[in-house]
Design an enzyme around this catalytic site. Structure first.
Site, PDB file in Angstrom:
ATOM      1  N   CYS A   1       5.495  -2.072 -18.713  1.00 14.23           N
ATOM      2  CA  CYS A   1       5.070  -3.393 -18.195  1.00 14.23           C
ATOM      3  C   CYS A   1       3.717  -3.838 -18.729  1.00 14.23           C
ATOM      4  CB  CYS A   1       5.038  -3.384 -16.674  1.00 14.23           C
ATOM      5  SG  CYS A   1       6.530  -2.757 -15.927  1.00 14.23           S
TER       6      CYS A   1
ATOM      7  N   HIS B   1       0.445  -8.842 -13.673  1.00 17.09           N
ATOM      8  CA  HIS B   1       1.843  -8.435 -13.859  1.00 17.09           C
ATOM      9  C   HIS B   1       2.585  -8.688 -12.545  1.00 17.09           C
ATOM     10  CE1 HIS B   1       5.435  -6.232 -14.433  1.00 17.09           C
ATOM     11  NE2 HIS B   1       5.042  -5.129 -13.837  1.00 17.09           N
TER      12      HIS B   1
ATOM     13  N   ASN C   1      10.539  -8.642 -11.058  1.00 20.85           N
ATOM     14  CA  ASN C   1       9.682  -7.932 -12.011  1.00 20.85           C
ATOM     15  C   ASN C   1      10.399  -7.876 -13.359  1.00 20.85           C
ATOM     16  OD1 ASN C   1       8.324  -6.053 -13.558  1.00 20.85           O
ATOM     17  ND2 ASN C   1       8.125  -4.527 -11.940  1.00 20.85           N
TER      18      ASN C   1
HETATM   19  O1  UT7 Z   1       6.339  -2.656 -13.036  1.00 17.83           O
HETATM   20  C1  UT7 Z   1       6.081  -1.491 -12.302  1.00 17.83           C
HETATM   21  C2  UT7 Z   1       7.318  -1.160 -11.490  1.00 17.83           C
HETATM   22  N1  UT7 Z   1       7.149  -0.614 -10.226  1.00 17.83           N
HETATM   23  C3  UT7 Z   1       6.532  -1.167  -9.159  1.00 17.83           C
HETATM   24  O2  UT7 Z   1       5.849  -2.144  -9.210  1.00 17.83           O
HETATM   25  C4  UT7 Z   1       6.811  -0.515  -7.833  1.00 17.83           C
HETATM   26  C5  UT7 Z   1       5.587  -0.272  -6.988  1.00 17.83           C
HETATM   27  N2  UT7 Z   1       5.994   0.061  -5.650  1.00 17.83           N
HETATM   28  C6  UT7 Z   1       6.417  -0.873  -4.778  1.00 17.83           C
HETATM   29  O3  UT7 Z   1       6.428  -2.048  -5.097  1.00 17.83           O
HETATM   30  C7  UT7 Z   1       6.804  -0.439  -3.401  1.00 17.83           C
HETATM   31  O4  UT7 Z   1       6.503   0.927  -3.219  1.00 17.83           O
HETATM   32  C8  UT7 Z   1       8.297  -0.673  -3.088  1.00 17.83           C
HETATM   33  C9  UT7 Z   1       8.571  -2.171  -2.976  1.00 17.83           C
HETATM   34  C10 UT7 Z   1       9.173  -0.091  -4.170  1.00 17.83           C
HETATM   35  C11 UT7 Z   1       8.674  -0.043  -1.750  1.00 17.83           C
HETATM   36  O5  UT7 Z   1       7.835  -0.544  -0.732  1.00 17.83           O
HETATM   37  P1  UT7 Z   1       7.133   0.460   0.286  1.00 17.83           P
HETATM   38  O6  UT7 Z   1       6.412  -0.337   1.283  1.00 17.83           O
HETATM   39  O7  UT7 Z   1       6.331   1.426  -0.539  1.00 17.83           O
HETATM   40  O8  UT7 Z   1       8.373   1.135   0.966  1.00 17.83           O
HETATM   41  P2  UT7 Z   1       8.707   2.686   1.049  1.00 17.83           P
HETATM   42  O9  UT7 Z   1       8.991   3.261  -0.277  1.00 17.83           O
HETATM   43  O10 UT7 Z   1       7.653   3.297   1.891  1.00 17.83           O
HETATM   44  O11 UT7 Z   1      10.084   2.663   1.833  1.00 17.83           O
HETATM   45  C12 UT7 Z   1      10.163   2.248   3.186  1.00 17.83           C
HETATM   46  C13 UT7 Z   1      11.616   2.383   3.645  1.00 17.83           C
HETATM   47  C14 UT7 Z   1      12.295   3.681   3.252  1.00 17.83           C
HETATM   48  O12 UT7 Z   1      13.040   4.119   4.367  1.00 17.83           O
HETATM   49  P3  UT7 Z   1      12.533   5.341   5.284  1.00 17.83           P
HETATM   50  O13 UT7 Z   1      12.448   6.506   4.358  1.00 17.83           O
HETATM   51  O14 UT7 Z   1      11.199   4.900   5.798  1.00 17.83           O
HETATM   52  O15 UT7 Z   1      13.606   5.425   6.318  1.00 17.83           O
HETATM   53  C15 UT7 Z   1      13.224   3.283   2.132  1.00 17.83           C
HETATM   54  O16 UT7 Z   1      14.383   4.076   2.080  1.00 17.83           O
HETATM   55  O17 UT7 Z   1      12.389   1.339   3.061  1.00 17.83           O
HETATM   56  C16 UT7 Z   1      13.586   1.868   2.517  1.00 17.83           C
HETATM   57  N3  UT7 Z   1      14.038   1.068   1.403  1.00 17.83           N
HETATM   58  C17 UT7 Z   1      14.785  -0.036   1.531  1.00 17.83           C
HETATM   59  N4  UT7 Z   1      15.309  -0.633   2.619  1.00 17.83           N
HETATM   60  C18 UT7 Z   1      15.996  -1.767   2.444  1.00 17.83           C
HETATM   61  C19 UT7 Z   1      13.773   1.231   0.083  1.00 17.83           C
HETATM   62  N5  UT7 Z   1      14.330   0.244  -0.634  1.00 17.83           N
HETATM   63  C20 UT7 Z   1      14.964  -0.559   0.238  1.00 17.83           C
HETATM   64  C21 UT7 Z   1      15.728  -1.740   0.114  1.00 17.83           C
HETATM   65  N6  UT7 Z   1      16.212  -2.298   1.234  1.00 17.83           N
HETATM   66  N7  UT7 Z   1      15.956  -2.322  -1.064  1.00 17.83           N
END
Ligand code: UT7
Length: 310
Positions: A112, A235, A265
Protein backbone atom coordinates in the site's frame (compact mmCIF):
# COMPACT_ATOMS: atom_id res chain seq x y z
CA UNK A 1 13.72 23.33 -9.73
CA UNK A 2 11.94 20.55 -7.92
CA UNK A 3 9.88 17.67 -9.23
CA UNK A 4 6.15 17.83 -8.67
CA UNK A 5 2.93 16.18 -9.73
CA UNK A 6 1.83 17.64 -13.08
CA UNK A 7 -1.41 15.72 -13.46
CA UNK A 8 -3.40 13.07 -11.61
CA UNK A 9 -5.75 10.46 -13.05
CA UNK A 10 -7.86 7.59 -11.85
CA UNK A 11 -9.97 4.65 -12.94
CA UNK A 12 -12.37 2.62 -10.84
CA UNK A 13 -14.33 -0.31 -12.25
CA UNK A 14 -18.09 0.24 -12.58
CA UNK A 15 -19.34 -2.67 -10.44
CA UNK A 16 -20.29 -1.59 -6.90
CA UNK A 17 -20.39 -4.13 -4.07
CA UNK A 18 -22.15 -2.76 -1.00
CA UNK A 19 -21.92 -3.90 2.60
CA UNK A 20 -25.45 -5.28 2.17
CA UNK A 21 -24.18 -7.45 -0.70
CA UNK A 22 -21.45 -8.84 1.58
CA UNK A 23 -23.97 -9.53 4.38
CA UNK A 24 -25.56 -12.06 2.00
CA UNK A 25 -22.26 -13.90 1.47
CA UNK A 26 -20.47 -13.90 4.85
CA UNK A 27 -21.23 -13.52 8.56
CA UNK A 28 -20.87 -9.74 8.80
CA UNK A 29 -23.05 -6.64 9.04
CA UNK A 30 -23.19 -3.22 7.48
CA UNK A 31 -23.06 -1.75 11.00
CA UNK A 32 -19.82 -3.64 11.88
CA UNK A 33 -18.10 -2.67 8.64
CA UNK A 34 -19.09 1.01 8.85
CA UNK A 35 -18.15 1.50 12.49
CA UNK A 36 -14.84 -0.45 12.34
CA UNK A 37 -13.64 0.73 8.94
CA UNK A 38 -15.80 3.55 7.52
CA UNK A 39 -16.38 1.52 4.35
CA UNK A 40 -19.87 1.53 2.79
CA UNK A 41 -19.12 0.10 -0.65
CA UNK A 42 -16.20 -0.82 -2.90
CA UNK A 43 -15.59 -1.25 -6.65
CA UNK A 44 -14.81 -4.74 -7.92
CA UNK A 45 -13.37 -5.45 -11.38
CA UNK A 46 -15.06 -8.31 -13.24
CA UNK A 47 -13.17 -10.94 -15.25
CA UNK A 48 -12.98 -8.66 -18.31
CA UNK A 49 -10.92 -6.03 -16.42
CA UNK A 50 -7.43 -6.93 -15.21
CA UNK A 51 -4.83 -4.82 -13.41
CA UNK A 52 -3.16 -3.57 -16.59
CA UNK A 53 -6.52 -2.42 -18.01
CA UNK A 54 -7.18 -0.22 -14.97
CA UNK A 55 -3.58 1.01 -14.98
CA UNK A 56 -3.88 2.01 -18.64
CA UNK A 57 -7.13 3.95 -18.08
CA UNK A 58 -5.71 5.86 -15.09
CA UNK A 59 -2.52 6.57 -17.04
CA UNK A 60 -4.45 8.09 -19.97
CA UNK A 61 -6.40 10.26 -17.51
CA UNK A 62 -3.19 11.48 -15.80
CA UNK A 63 -1.42 12.23 -19.10
CA UNK A 64 -4.42 14.25 -20.25
CA UNK A 65 -4.52 16.18 -16.95
CA UNK A 66 -0.78 16.90 -17.25
CA UNK A 67 -1.04 17.68 -20.97
CA UNK A 68 1.86 15.32 -21.69
CA UNK A 69 2.07 12.90 -24.64
CA UNK A 70 3.11 9.25 -24.12
CA UNK A 71 6.20 9.77 -26.31
CA UNK A 72 7.49 12.35 -23.80
CA UNK A 73 7.72 9.77 -21.00
CA UNK A 74 11.18 8.56 -19.95
CA UNK A 75 10.01 5.99 -17.41
CA UNK A 76 6.84 4.21 -16.33
CA UNK A 77 6.64 2.89 -12.76
CA UNK A 78 3.72 0.73 -11.64
CA UNK A 79 3.19 0.07 -7.93
CA UNK A 80 1.14 -3.10 -7.54
CA UNK A 81 0.98 -6.40 -5.67
CA UNK A 82 -1.63 -7.79 -8.06
CA UNK A 83 0.02 -7.74 -11.52
CA UNK A 84 -1.64 -9.57 -14.42
CA UNK A 85 1.47 -11.80 -14.62
CA UNK A 86 4.71 -12.14 -12.67
CA UNK A 87 6.21 -10.98 -15.95
CA UNK A 88 5.87 -9.12 -18.22
CA UNK A 89 5.37 -6.32 -15.73
CA UNK A 90 2.23 -4.21 -15.74
CA UNK A 91 4.49 -1.25 -16.53
CA UNK A 92 5.62 -2.81 -19.82
CA UNK A 93 2.01 -3.68 -20.72
CA UNK A 94 0.99 -0.06 -20.13
CA UNK A 95 4.02 1.17 -22.09
CA UNK A 96 2.91 -0.86 -25.11
CA UNK A 97 -0.75 0.23 -24.92
CA UNK A 98 0.16 3.89 -24.52
CA UNK A 99 2.67 3.70 -27.35
CA UNK A 100 5.26 5.19 -24.99
CA UNK A 101 8.07 3.66 -27.01
CA UNK A 102 10.78 5.85 -25.49
CA UNK A 103 9.99 4.90 -21.91
CA UNK A 104 11.70 2.35 -19.68
CA UNK A 105 9.23 0.44 -17.52
CA UNK A 106 9.16 -1.55 -14.30
CA UNK A 107 6.88 -2.56 -11.43
CA UNK A 108 7.47 -1.70 -7.78
CA UNK A 109 6.42 -3.97 -4.91
CA UNK A 110 5.86 -2.02 -1.69
CA UNK A 111 2.19 -2.91 -1.10
CA UNK A 112 0.00 0.00 0.00
CA UNK A 113 3.00 2.34 0.29
CA UNK A 114 3.91 1.59 -3.35
CA UNK A 115 2.61 4.81 -4.87
CA UNK A 116 4.73 6.90 -2.47
CA UNK A 117 7.76 4.71 -3.26
CA UNK A 118 7.06 5.28 -6.95
CA UNK A 119 6.77 9.05 -6.67
CA UNK A 120 10.01 9.27 -4.67
CA UNK A 121 11.79 7.15 -7.30
CA UNK A 122 10.41 9.34 -10.08
CA UNK A 123 11.51 12.48 -8.26
CA UNK A 124 15.12 11.25 -8.17
CA UNK A 125 15.22 10.73 -11.95
CA UNK A 126 13.49 14.02 -12.73
CA UNK A 127 15.62 16.16 -10.42
CA UNK A 128 18.81 14.44 -11.63
CA UNK A 129 17.83 15.50 -15.16
CA UNK A 130 17.72 11.88 -16.37
CA UNK A 131 14.07 11.96 -17.48
CA UNK A 132 11.78 14.92 -18.11
CA UNK A 133 8.59 13.03 -17.31
CA UNK A 134 7.92 9.88 -15.30
CA UNK A 135 4.51 8.22 -15.13
CA UNK A 136 3.73 6.63 -11.74
CA UNK A 137 0.70 4.34 -11.40
CA UNK A 138 -0.72 2.71 -8.26
CA UNK A 139 -3.09 -0.09 -9.23
CA UNK A 140 -4.65 -3.14 -7.62
CA UNK A 141 -7.10 -5.86 -8.45
CA UNK A 142 -7.21 -7.08 -4.86
CA UNK A 143 -10.45 -8.97 -5.50
CA UNK A 144 -8.40 -11.73 -7.13
CA UNK A 145 -6.31 -12.36 -3.98
CA UNK A 146 -9.04 -11.85 -1.35
CA UNK A 147 -10.52 -14.94 0.29
CA UNK A 148 -14.21 -14.12 -0.06
CA UNK A 149 -15.00 -16.56 2.78
CA UNK A 150 -12.76 -14.69 5.27
CA UNK A 151 -14.72 -11.90 6.92
CA UNK A 152 -11.55 -10.48 8.51
CA UNK A 153 -10.30 -9.34 5.11
CA UNK A 154 -13.11 -9.67 2.52
CA UNK A 155 -14.91 -6.55 3.71
CA UNK A 156 -11.87 -4.28 3.52
CA UNK A 157 -10.58 -4.21 -0.02
CA UNK A 158 -11.52 -2.82 -3.44
CA UNK A 159 -10.10 -2.54 -6.97
CA UNK A 160 -8.92 0.54 -8.85
CA UNK A 161 -6.06 2.60 -10.24
CA UNK A 162 -4.58 6.06 -9.77
CA UNK A 163 -1.73 7.71 -11.67
CA UNK A 164 0.46 10.79 -11.65
CA UNK A 165 2.85 12.40 -14.13
CA UNK A 166 5.98 13.63 -12.36
CA UNK A 167 8.04 16.43 -13.89
CA UNK A 168 9.67 19.73 -13.00
CA UNK A 169 7.41 22.46 -11.60
CA UNK A 170 7.84 26.19 -11.06
CA UNK A 171 10.12 27.66 -8.39
CA UNK A 172 8.92 27.11 -4.82
CA UNK A 173 6.45 24.37 -5.75
CA UNK A 174 6.85 20.61 -5.88
CA UNK A 175 7.95 17.81 -3.58
CA UNK A 176 9.53 19.56 -0.60
CA UNK A 177 10.44 16.43 1.36
CA UNK A 178 9.83 12.71 1.63
CA UNK A 179 10.27 9.76 3.93
CA UNK A 180 10.46 6.08 3.06
CA UNK A 181 10.77 3.25 5.53
CA UNK A 182 10.45 -0.49 6.00
CA UNK A 183 10.34 -2.97 8.86
CA UNK A 184 10.65 -6.49 7.51
CA UNK A 185 10.16 -7.96 10.99
CA UNK A 186 6.48 -7.06 10.68
CA UNK A 187 6.02 -8.83 7.34
CA UNK A 188 4.23 -11.72 9.03
CA UNK A 189 1.31 -9.49 10.04
CA UNK A 190 0.16 -8.82 6.48
CA UNK A 191 1.10 -11.21 3.73
CA UNK A 192 -0.16 -13.23 0.84
CA UNK A 193 0.25 -16.93 0.16
CA UNK A 194 -2.81 -17.89 -1.87
CA UNK A 195 -4.93 -15.13 -0.33
CA UNK A 196 -4.34 -12.01 1.77
CA UNK A 197 -3.83 -12.97 5.43
CA UNK A 198 -3.72 -10.30 8.08
CA UNK A 199 -3.34 -9.78 11.81
CA UNK A 200 -5.67 -6.77 11.81
CA UNK A 201 -4.91 -5.56 15.32
CA UNK A 202 -1.12 -5.59 14.81
CA UNK A 203 -1.40 -3.79 11.47
CA UNK A 204 -3.78 -1.29 13.04
CA UNK A 205 -1.36 -0.43 15.88
CA UNK A 206 1.56 -0.08 13.49
CA UNK A 207 -0.47 2.05 11.08
CA UNK A 208 -1.75 4.50 13.69
CA UNK A 209 1.74 5.07 15.05
CA UNK A 210 3.61 5.18 11.75
CA UNK A 211 1.12 7.27 9.74
CA UNK A 212 1.06 9.95 12.43
CA UNK A 213 4.85 10.00 12.85
CA UNK A 214 5.53 10.10 9.12
CA UNK A 215 2.99 12.88 8.49
CA UNK A 216 4.65 15.12 11.09
CA UNK A 217 8.15 14.08 10.01
CA UNK A 218 7.74 15.04 6.32
CA UNK A 219 6.41 18.47 7.32
CA UNK A 220 9.46 18.99 9.57
CA UNK A 221 11.85 17.76 6.86
CA UNK A 222 10.36 20.45 4.61
CA UNK A 223 11.28 23.07 7.22
CA UNK A 224 7.62 23.48 8.19
CA UNK A 225 5.56 22.64 11.25
CA UNK A 226 2.36 20.66 11.33
CA UNK A 227 0.45 23.95 11.53
CA UNK A 228 1.64 24.82 8.02
CA UNK A 229 -0.04 21.74 6.52
CA UNK A 230 -3.24 22.58 4.62
CA UNK A 231 -4.40 19.14 3.58
CA UNK A 232 -3.73 15.47 4.33
CA UNK A 233 -4.12 12.59 1.87
CA UNK A 234 -3.69 9.39 3.90
CA UNK A 235 -3.74 5.85 2.54
CA UNK A 236 -7.43 4.96 2.58
CA UNK A 237 -7.23 1.82 4.72
CA UNK A 238 -9.61 2.47 7.54
CA UNK A 239 -11.26 5.70 8.68
CA UNK A 240 -10.05 5.22 12.28
CA UNK A 241 -6.41 4.99 11.16
CA UNK A 242 -6.87 8.00 8.86
CA UNK A 243 -8.49 10.05 11.64
CA UNK A 244 -5.59 9.29 13.98
CA UNK A 245 -3.09 10.78 11.52
CA UNK A 246 -5.34 13.77 10.87
CA UNK A 247 -5.56 14.46 14.60
CA UNK A 248 -1.80 14.13 14.91
CA UNK A 249 -1.50 17.02 12.42
CA UNK A 250 -4.24 18.96 14.22
CA UNK A 251 -6.30 19.34 11.02
CA UNK A 252 -10.10 19.65 10.91
CA UNK A 253 -12.14 16.85 9.29
CA UNK A 254 -12.68 18.69 6.01
CA UNK A 255 -8.90 19.03 5.52
CA UNK A 256 -8.44 15.26 5.09
CA UNK A 257 -9.01 13.32 1.91
CA UNK A 258 -11.59 10.63 2.58
CA UNK A 259 -12.91 8.27 -0.07
CA UNK A 260 -12.64 4.99 1.86
CA UNK A 261 -16.44 4.92 2.24
CA UNK A 262 -16.93 4.53 -1.52
CA UNK A 263 -13.84 2.64 -2.70
CA UNK A 264 -12.65 0.62 0.35
CA UNK A 265 -8.93 -0.04 0.66
CA UNK A 266 -7.43 -0.11 -2.86
CA UNK A 267 -3.83 -0.48 -1.56
CA UNK A 268 -1.29 1.22 -3.86
CA UNK A 269 -4.11 2.96 -5.75
CA UNK A 270 -5.82 4.58 -2.78
CA UNK A 271 -3.74 7.76 -2.45
CA UNK A 272 -3.86 8.83 -6.13
CA UNK A 273 -7.54 7.85 -6.47
CA UNK A 274 -8.44 9.94 -3.45
CA UNK A 275 -6.28 12.88 -4.57
CA UNK A 276 -7.87 12.72 -8.01
CA UNK A 277 -11.32 13.15 -6.45
CA UNK A 278 -10.01 16.00 -4.24
CA UNK A 279 -8.75 17.87 -7.30
CA UNK A 280 -11.93 17.24 -9.29
CA UNK A 281 -14.02 18.53 -6.37
CA UNK A 282 -11.81 21.55 -5.62
CA UNK A 283 -10.46 20.54 -2.21
CA UNK A 284 -6.80 21.07 -3.19
CA UNK A 285 -5.65 24.43 -4.58
CA UNK A 286 -2.37 25.74 -5.99
CA UNK A 287 0.22 26.56 -3.31
CA UNK A 288 -1.48 24.42 -0.66
CA UNK A 289 0.92 22.42 1.48
CA UNK A 290 -0.29 18.84 1.25
CA UNK A 291 0.98 15.75 3.00
CA UNK A 292 0.57 12.28 1.47
CA UNK A 293 1.18 9.35 3.77
CA UNK A 294 0.86 5.59 3.34
CA UNK A 295 1.70 2.26 4.98
CA UNK A 296 1.38 -1.33 3.93
CA UNK A 297 2.55 -4.92 3.89
CA UNK A 298 6.26 -5.43 4.23
CA UNK A 299 5.86 -3.59 6.46
CA UNK A 300 6.49 -0.41 4.49
CA UNK A 301 5.63 3.23 4.84
CA UNK A 302 6.21 6.52 3.07
CA UNK A 303 5.26 10.16 3.10
CA UNK A 304 5.55 13.24 0.90
CA UNK A 305 5.17 16.94 1.64
CA UNK A 306 4.24 18.86 -1.51
CA UNK A 307 3.63 22.50 -2.31
CA UNK A 308 0.88 21.94 -4.84
CA UNK A 309 0.84 23.34 -8.36
CA UNK A 310 2.76 23.15 -11.62
O1 UT7 B 1 -3.58 -1.42 3.74
C1 UT7 B 1 -3.27 -2.07 4.94
C2 UT7 B 1 -4.28 -3.17 5.16
N1 UT7 B 1 -4.70 -3.44 6.45
C3 UT7 B 1 -5.34 -2.62 7.31
O2 UT7 B 1 -5.46 -1.44 7.14
C4 UT7 B 1 -5.98 -3.28 8.50
C5 UT7 B 1 -5.71 -2.59 9.81
N2 UT7 B 1 -6.61 -3.11 10.81
C6 UT7 B 1 -7.90 -2.75 10.87
O3 UT7 B 1 -8.34 -1.92 10.09
C7 UT7 B 1 -8.75 -3.33 11.95
O4 UT7 B 1 -7.96 -4.09 12.84
C8 UT7 B 1 -9.90 -4.22 11.42
C9 UT7 B 1 -10.93 -3.35 10.71
C10 UT7 B 1 -9.37 -5.25 10.45
C11 UT7 B 1 -10.61 -4.93 12.56
O5 UT7 B 1 -11.07 -3.99 13.50
P1 UT7 B 1 -10.79 -4.20 15.05
O6 UT7 B 1 -11.46 -3.13 15.79
O7 UT7 B 1 -9.30 -4.32 15.21
O8 UT7 B 1 -11.53 -5.56 15.32
P2 UT7 B 1 -10.92 -6.89 15.93
O9 UT7 B 1 -9.92 -7.50 15.03
O10 UT7 B 1 -10.55 -6.58 17.33
O11 UT7 B 1 -12.19 -7.85 15.90
C12 UT7 B 1 -13.32 -7.61 16.72
C13 UT7 B 1 -14.33 -8.73 16.48
C14 UT7 B 1 -13.75 -10.13 16.45
O12 UT7 B 1 -14.63 -10.97 17.17
P3 UT7 B 1 -14.27 -11.48 18.65
O13 UT7 B 1 -13.00 -12.24 18.50
O14 UT7 B 1 -14.10 -10.22 19.46
O15 UT7 B 1 -15.46 -12.29 19.01
C15 UT7 B 1 -13.76 -10.50 14.99
O16 UT7 B 1 -13.93 -11.88 14.78
O17 UT7 B 1 -14.95 -8.53 15.21
C16 UT7 B 1 -14.97 -9.75 14.49
N3 UT7 B 1 -14.95 -9.50 13.07
C17 UT7 B 1 -16.04 -9.25 12.33
N4 UT7 B 1 -17.34 -9.19 12.67
C18 UT7 B 1 -18.22 -8.87 11.72
C19 UT7 B 1 -13.87 -9.43 12.24
N5 UT7 B 1 -14.26 -9.12 10.99
C20 UT7 B 1 -15.60 -9.00 11.02
C21 UT7 B 1 -16.58 -8.70 10.05
N6 UT7 B 1 -17.86 -8.65 10.45
N7 UT7 B 1 -16.27 -8.45 8.78
Amino acid sequence: MKAGLLGIGKFVPPTIVTNADLEKRIDTSDEWIRTRTGIQERRIADETIDTSDMAYEAAKDALEAANIRPDQLGLILVATVTPDYTFPSVATMVQERLGATGAAAMDISAACAGFIYGIVTAKQFVEAGTYDYVLVIGVEKLSKIVNWEDRNTAVLFGDGAGAAVVGKVSEGRGILSFELGADGSGGKHLHRKEFIEMNGREVFKFAVRQMGETAVSVAEKAGLTKDDVDYLVPHQANIRIMEASRERLGLPTEKMSSTVHKYGNTSAASIPISLSDDLAEGRVKDDDIIVLVGFGGGLTWGGLCIKWGK
